[in-house]
Structure formats: C-alpha cells, structure tokens
Design a protein around this motif. Sequence first.
Motif, PDB file in Angstrom:
ATOM      1  N   ARG A 394       0.823  -1.213   0.000  1.00  0.00           N
ATOM      2  CA  ARG A 394       0.000   0.000   0.000  1.00  0.00           C
ATOM      3  C   ARG A 394       0.857   1.263   0.000  1.00  0.00           C
ATOM      4  O   ARG A 394       0.568   2.236  -0.697  1.00  0.00           O
ATOM      5  CB  ARG A 394      -0.920   0.000   1.227  1.00  0.00           C
ATOM      6  N   THR A 558      -7.388  -6.471  -1.607  1.00  0.00           N
ATOM      7  CA  THR A 558      -7.434  -5.845  -0.289  1.00  0.00           C
ATOM      8  C   THR A 558      -8.894  -5.740   0.164  1.00  0.00           C
ATOM      9  O   THR A 558      -9.814  -6.086  -0.575  1.00  0.00           O
ATOM     10  CB  THR A 558      -6.799  -4.436  -0.302  1.00  0.00           C
ATOM     11  N   ASP A 559      -9.078  -5.230   1.366  1.00  0.00           N
ATOM     12  CA  ASP A 559     -10.436  -5.079   1.880  1.00  0.00           C
ATOM     13  C   ASP A 559     -11.253  -4.079   1.067  1.00  0.00           C
ATOM     14  O   ASP A 559     -12.486  -4.157   1.057  1.00  0.00           O
ATOM     15  CB  ASP A 559     -10.406  -4.618   3.340  1.00  0.00           C
ATOM     16  N   HIS A 560     -10.586  -3.160   0.389  1.00  0.00           N
ATOM     17  CA  HIS A 560     -11.293  -2.051  -0.259  1.00  0.00           C
ATOM     18  C   HIS A 560     -11.236  -2.072  -1.785  1.00  0.00           C
ATOM     19  O   HIS A 560     -12.105  -1.510  -2.445  1.00  0.00           O
ATOM     20  CB  HIS A 560     -10.737  -0.721   0.244  1.00  0.00           C
ATOM     21  N   GLU A 561     -10.210  -2.695  -2.362  1.00  0.00           N
ATOM     22  CA  GLU A 561     -10.080  -2.739  -3.818  1.00  0.00           C
ATOM     23  C   GLU A 561      -9.117  -3.859  -4.194  1.00  0.00           C
ATOM     24  O   GLU A 561      -8.502  -4.484  -3.330  1.00  0.00           O
ATOM     25  CB  GLU A 561      -9.575  -1.393  -4.369  1.00  0.00           C
ATOM     26  N   GLU A 580     -12.236  -1.443  -8.487  1.00  0.00           N
ATOM     27  CA  GLU A 580     -13.057  -1.296  -7.280  1.00  0.00           C
ATOM     28  C   GLU A 580     -13.859  -2.574  -7.004  1.00  0.00           C
ATOM     29  O   GLU A 580     -15.080  -2.621  -7.130  1.00  0.00           O
ATOM     30  CB  GLU A 580     -13.997  -0.093  -7.438  1.00  0.00           C
ATOM     31  N   THR A 582     -13.882  -5.567  -3.895  1.00  0.00           N
ATOM     32  CA  THR A 582     -13.344  -5.833  -2.560  1.00  0.00           C
ATOM     33  C   THR A 582     -13.098  -7.311  -2.314  1.00  0.00           C
ATOM     34  O   THR A 582     -13.589  -8.180  -3.045  1.00  0.00           O
ATOM     35  CB  THR A 582     -14.311  -5.314  -1.483  1.00  0.00           C
TER      36      THR A 582
END
Length: 856
Positions: A394, A558-561, A580, A582
Amino acid sequence: MPRRLRVRGGEPWTTHVSRARRRLAAGRPDDAAREYRRACRLADDRDADPKIRSALRQRLGLALLKAGRGQEALRAVTEACHLLDGDGTAVEQYALTLDTLGLVQRDLGLLAAAEESHRDALDGLRRAGSKEDIVRVAVNLAVAVKDRGRITEARGLLEEIEPMARHAGPQPLGHVLMTLGLIHELLNDPESAGRLAGEAAEAYRVAGDRESEAAATHNVGRALDAQGRYAEAMERFTHSLTINQEIGAELGVCDDLGAMASLLQLAGRHAEARRLHERALEIQRRAGYRRAVVATLSDLGLLARDEGDFSLARRRLREALEEAEALAEPHTVYEARVLLAELSMLEEDYEQARLLYLTAAEAIGDARRALLDEADAVAYFSESRLDALDMLVRLSLHLHDRTGALEWADAARGQEFVRRLALTHLPGPLGPPEAILAEETETRHRLRELEAALRGGGSTDAELPAAHQETLSRLRRLEDRLGEEAPEYVSMRRGERLGWNGIAALLAPAGRSRPHEEAELTDAPIVPAAGTGADGRPGETALGSPPTRLVLAEYYVTDHETYVFGVTAEAPEPQVVKVEVTRAELRELAAEARATLSRERAGLAGHLADERLVRLLSPVIAWAEPGDVVYLVPHDALHLLPLHAVPVGGEPLIDRNPIVLVPSASVLRYCQAKRKLRRRTALIVADPPSERPLAFAREQALAVSEEFGGQEVLAAAQASREALLGRLTDPGGVPDIIHFATHGLFDPEEPMRSGIELADGRLTAEDILGLRLDVDLVTLAACETGVSERRPGDELIGLTRALLYAGAPSALVALWRVDELSTSMLFGKFYAELRGGASKAEALRRAQLWPRPHDR
C-alpha cells in the motif's frame, strides 16, 4: 512451576521459614522475603550444610519473584546454584535449583540462559529425579524454547512428555496442558487453546495449586478474548485476579490487570484502562517482567494515539520496541515495529514507516525460519502477522512506486511455500566445483534429518539443537562460497525475495530465461493451460516457429479494492490498474460459483459474466496481444474462480490467449529451475477397483499410452499405492509424464489428506511430499484434485502444492468435478498436440477449443 525443596526443622532458622510461609499464604511476599533473608543469614553464620543454605536461597528467590523483585531473585537463586555446583551427593537438588533459576531468567527476558538452565536441570533429573519433576522441568524447557520462537520443537517436546505426565498426577498434567494451550494460541487456534487451558485449570484445582489455577484461568480468558467473547473473557480475568490477590502473586495480578485494561480500552473506557495499565506497568517494571512491559507500553501508546497525543504515543511505543528488542522474541519485535510504523503513517512520515515495516518483515521472517513444521508455520502466520508486507504494498502504491508495490505483493504470498521449495532438490548450477555442490547436498540432507528429529521432541537432547545450528551455519558458509559463481542459484536456495529484474527475466525471450508453469484443469467449457515448448523454450514449438510473447498479470486483493499488475519483458516497469472490487465481494463470488457447480454447470457462465470479474480481466486484454501466453497469478478468493473462462471483449479469455496459473512469480522461478526437456516416456494409472467405476478411464489410459508409443499402464488391481510408489522411487524408472485417470478427493478439513483413490488406498498430498518427482508433467484427470485450501499469506495447501514441492515443474489438475467422456476426448487431443510440438499451454488450449461447435 518449581518444586519447593524441603528444609529440616529443629534449627535456628526454621522459625523464620515458618513465618515466611505464613506471610506468603497471607499474600505478603515482601515480608516473606525478609524472613527468608534472616534464615539465610543464620544458616550462613552457623556454616550450615550447603544443601540447606542453597534451599533457603531458592525459597528466598521465589518469594522475591512473587514480590516482583526479579533482579534480587536472580542473585539469590544464582547463589543457591553455586552452593551445590560440583556436589555429587546433591544432583537432584541442584537440578531443581537450576530449574528455578531458569524460571527467574525467563521472567527477566534472559531466554537463552533460561533454556540452558532448564536443559541442564532436565539432564540431571533424568539421572536422579522423579517422573513428576522430570515432567515439570520438561514443560519449563518447552516454554523457554517456545518463547525463543521455536514453536515446533516446543510442541514436539510437550507431546513426547504428555504420556508420562498423565501418570505423574494432576499437577504435572496441568503443566503440560497449559503449555500446549499456549502453543495453540500462538498457532491461531483459540478454541483449542481455551479448551486446553480450561482442562489445565481443572487439573490444578484438583491438585490444590491455586497459583497455577489462576494462570490457566487467565489463559482461558485470553482465548475467549481472541474469539471476540469479551464479556466471558472479563469474567475469567476477574476470577484469576481474585485468586492472585488472595495468594499474593503480584506478577499474576499485573497480567490480569493488563488483560482487563485492554478490554476496557477496546470498549472505549480509556480513563479506566489507563489507570489499570499504569498500575500493572509499575509492578512489571519493578519485577523486570519485560514481556509484560512490552504489551502494557504498547497498549498505553495506542491509548495516546487514539486520543490524538502522537508525541506521547511515539514515546510509549519506542519504549515498547526497545524492551522487545532486548527480549528478542521475533513476534514481539514484529508487533512493536508494526505499531510504530502505523503511527508514522498517521504522521505522514512515510520513509520512517517504510523502514519500520521492512524491519518488521525481517523479524517475522526470523520467526518463520524457526518453525520446522510446515503446518505450524502456515498456522502461525495469521493475516495480522502479515500486516507489514501488506502495508509495504500500500505504501509503495501511495508513493507511486509501481516496481516496489509489485515486489512486495509477490513477496506477501506463499512465503512458506517458497521457503519450502528452497529446501527441495534443485539442479546444480554450471560452473561451481562439484565438490562444493556435493558437500552442500550432503549438508542439506543432514539438516533435514536434524529438523525431523527436533519436530519429534528431540529438543530435550541438548546436542540436537546445537548440531542443528552448526549444520545450518555450515550450509550458509557453503552458499556464500557458491554465491560468487552462481548467485541466482544461491538466491533461490535462501528463498530470497524476487525483485523486479527477476520477475521481468521470467518473461524474457528464449535464450535469456525459460519459465515453466503450474496449471489447473477444470471441467468448465474453457479451461486454463500450461506449457513451455517441446524443446524447453517458452511458447516456441519444436518446428521452430517464433517464440510467443509472455505476459504476467498478478492480482493483489485488499479489503477495499483489487490491484492488477501487468508485466512484460520489454516494459521498464509494471503497469498497475486499480479495480473497485473488494475482498468480501470476491469471496462471495467464489462461494456462489462453487455452489452452482455442486448442483449444475449451466449457471456457471452467468456467474463468470459478472461485471466485477470482467473488470478484473479487462487489463489483461490491454497488455496481451491475441496468442500471447498469459501467466495469471491469482490472490485470495481468485484462486477458486476459473479466470480463464471469464468473457472479456465478448469471448472467454482462453479463446484469445493460452492461460497459465501460478501461485506467485517466486514459485514460477522454482518451476523454471526444475524444468525438464523430455517427453518420451509416460506412466498411466487408471481405473482402480471402486464402488464408482470410471466408464471411460481405461479407454483414456490406452489412448494416452498409444500416443506415447505404448507406455506402461497400471490399471485395476495393479493401480495400487505399492506399485506406484515402487515405480516412482526406482532411480532409473521415473517417467517424463505421469497421467492419472482415477477418482480424486479434496478434504477441506485436512487439505494434505486430499488425494487420488488407488486400489489399496488413497495417495495423499502428504505422501507426494515425500517423493522426488523428476518428471516434466503430472496430469490428474480426477475430480477436484486442483482445489486447495487457502490460508493466511495466500498459502495454498493441497495436491498441486505437493506436486510442485516434490519436483514436478508443471501440473494439470481439476478444480471441479469433470465429465468422463469429455475429459477423455480432451486428453486425447491434448497429448496429440503436445507430441506434435505445441507448448503445453497451446496444446491444452487447442484441446479445449477442439470440441466447440464453432470454427476456429
């Protein structure tokens, strides 16, 4: 868990000993220590027997330890040992005093010294001690070994001593059960940890050992906390605190206070949490109880951070890191560095955060290397213990460092698999003297023997850990010598991270690099492919057609993308696309696809046409031209989806490109190193006796055999484990290709018990790990043989992993249940194309498209 030594009555000092016992029973360890000091002075003045003087100092040390005065306790028990050293008439007493010394050393963070003391004590008791004492000291040794990060050795030692403990009484059994519970806690199994701690608490209650009962009860609370059962955890901590306060166990009190404070902190009751933490910290510091000091300082740092006081938070967390580094427990150092790095991220000090995450990753790597058993290593590394690598990905993306992001994304997956592959047989490099390579091979073999002994509880033998460390050091010296002439070989041997240049080199044109592959076959209309050309060059046929361009697409969820990295040999850096979608969405899609396939196949196409999957595959179309071989590196739930069949641009991806699936670029490097250029011989295993006979298995086997000029077929009763293992362990008889036309089974509870059904039982993944497969390809035309259990760190456990670990550079396996007739037709075409000179990837692609009703 020391045993108190007897002090005879009738002497002037016995009055003080009696008083000290009463003070301890009343929860006044400081007053007890004063009485024991008076007893020691009287015994010294009268020049009493050294055994008496030693016993009094041991008691003094225990009282001081309960009072939280660790350094004074260390001096007292060290003197007690010196008084008996060399006395051949006091072997048992000396051993028990050494054991007490080890306990004090461990509480002070002197772990290496503690291990040595416990080991010497155990050696003495085996010559002159009771079973109960042997069990007690063996458990203390196991705890010291565990605290030094050698969890596999500790577990083996405890399992070895457990039968003796069950005959030695409830208290020794409680010691074993409680320590095994701590092992399970470290291995991220809180349910087992809580169960074992509960059983230990009951054993201690029966034995009347209230101090140990409190410790076991505390551990039950920790297990409940890990399961999110906070109210129940608080009840256990409160009960443990009550016992510890009643008996005056000050270190137990501070453990309970710290645990209760953490729960209050979680509930947002910051003022109460801070008050309890500071009270606990005062006791811990006075006692020199470093492990607890680290935890409490970390919690206080998080409290300050949550309240916006970053300066105080940094000071607290820095103190925690200094204590952790002095303690030298890898996982404690890791957690302290990650917390500091997270604070640096909040302060936007990205360079400091990067350095801390890097050193945290190194610390966790040290912990991994200490785990000799693969199952322990995979279980130990929960997702929380891989935060450093995730944050390096990240952070690199945030700083627009595409190359660094890809390197860390690849390093974050399958670390244990890569490390295990580094230990397997690899072809020696050209150039270095054969004598060095031969010595390296012999040393590596010796290292594996020692690790097997240590896994089985051999750490009770002081010579084994020492021999293991010496052999490991010798191997490192040999690798250093080889490194000058064969740096790539040594890099693989050490399981080093594959950097950008190494990843790009895997896709280089023929002559520069020759990647091989791992592939998975499903029963979907379109299936993934695998292959190098018949002459070993990627994508080039034996007929001399131009080499096919190679493209690697690596996913990071990842948890978001989700991020998609694109790599080609000619590009100066990777492409990166953020999609996008998750982690939760992908896991839901994978579960829906599997549920559909368990009932019917007709609905799969609808799932695969989901616009989220289409968006994930769209970048591949931009990077790869039609006909390019595409290496897909899935991540997380993407391993369980047939990505090759996702329609992109109006057609399934495999219509456009041959597809190869690999666990990581690092694993691909090992497959490349183990490549074989032979495809002349084959062994076919088919249709063992079964309640569900395979109607077309023998026809499939005969067709494959004929394609290779009449190769050996093990069928019916001959398709046995005994016959197959005998064939594969024959040094001169291993074929180039192994083809299984049998039933297969995936065991989600124990993935290493997954396997292939044979006439006399199942050939499991665990069996395959023990083989050395000097082959070019293994084909498993059986149901679900390619399914793997996904563990934290993107570790895949199952048959495919076992095949690659055993030495096969490529495997063709099934993710779903397969239709017999269509599978037989597919393999007939696949092997015909392969023998005709097509690469494996292209041969499988042509076989998949061949029965389709439209023209190609």
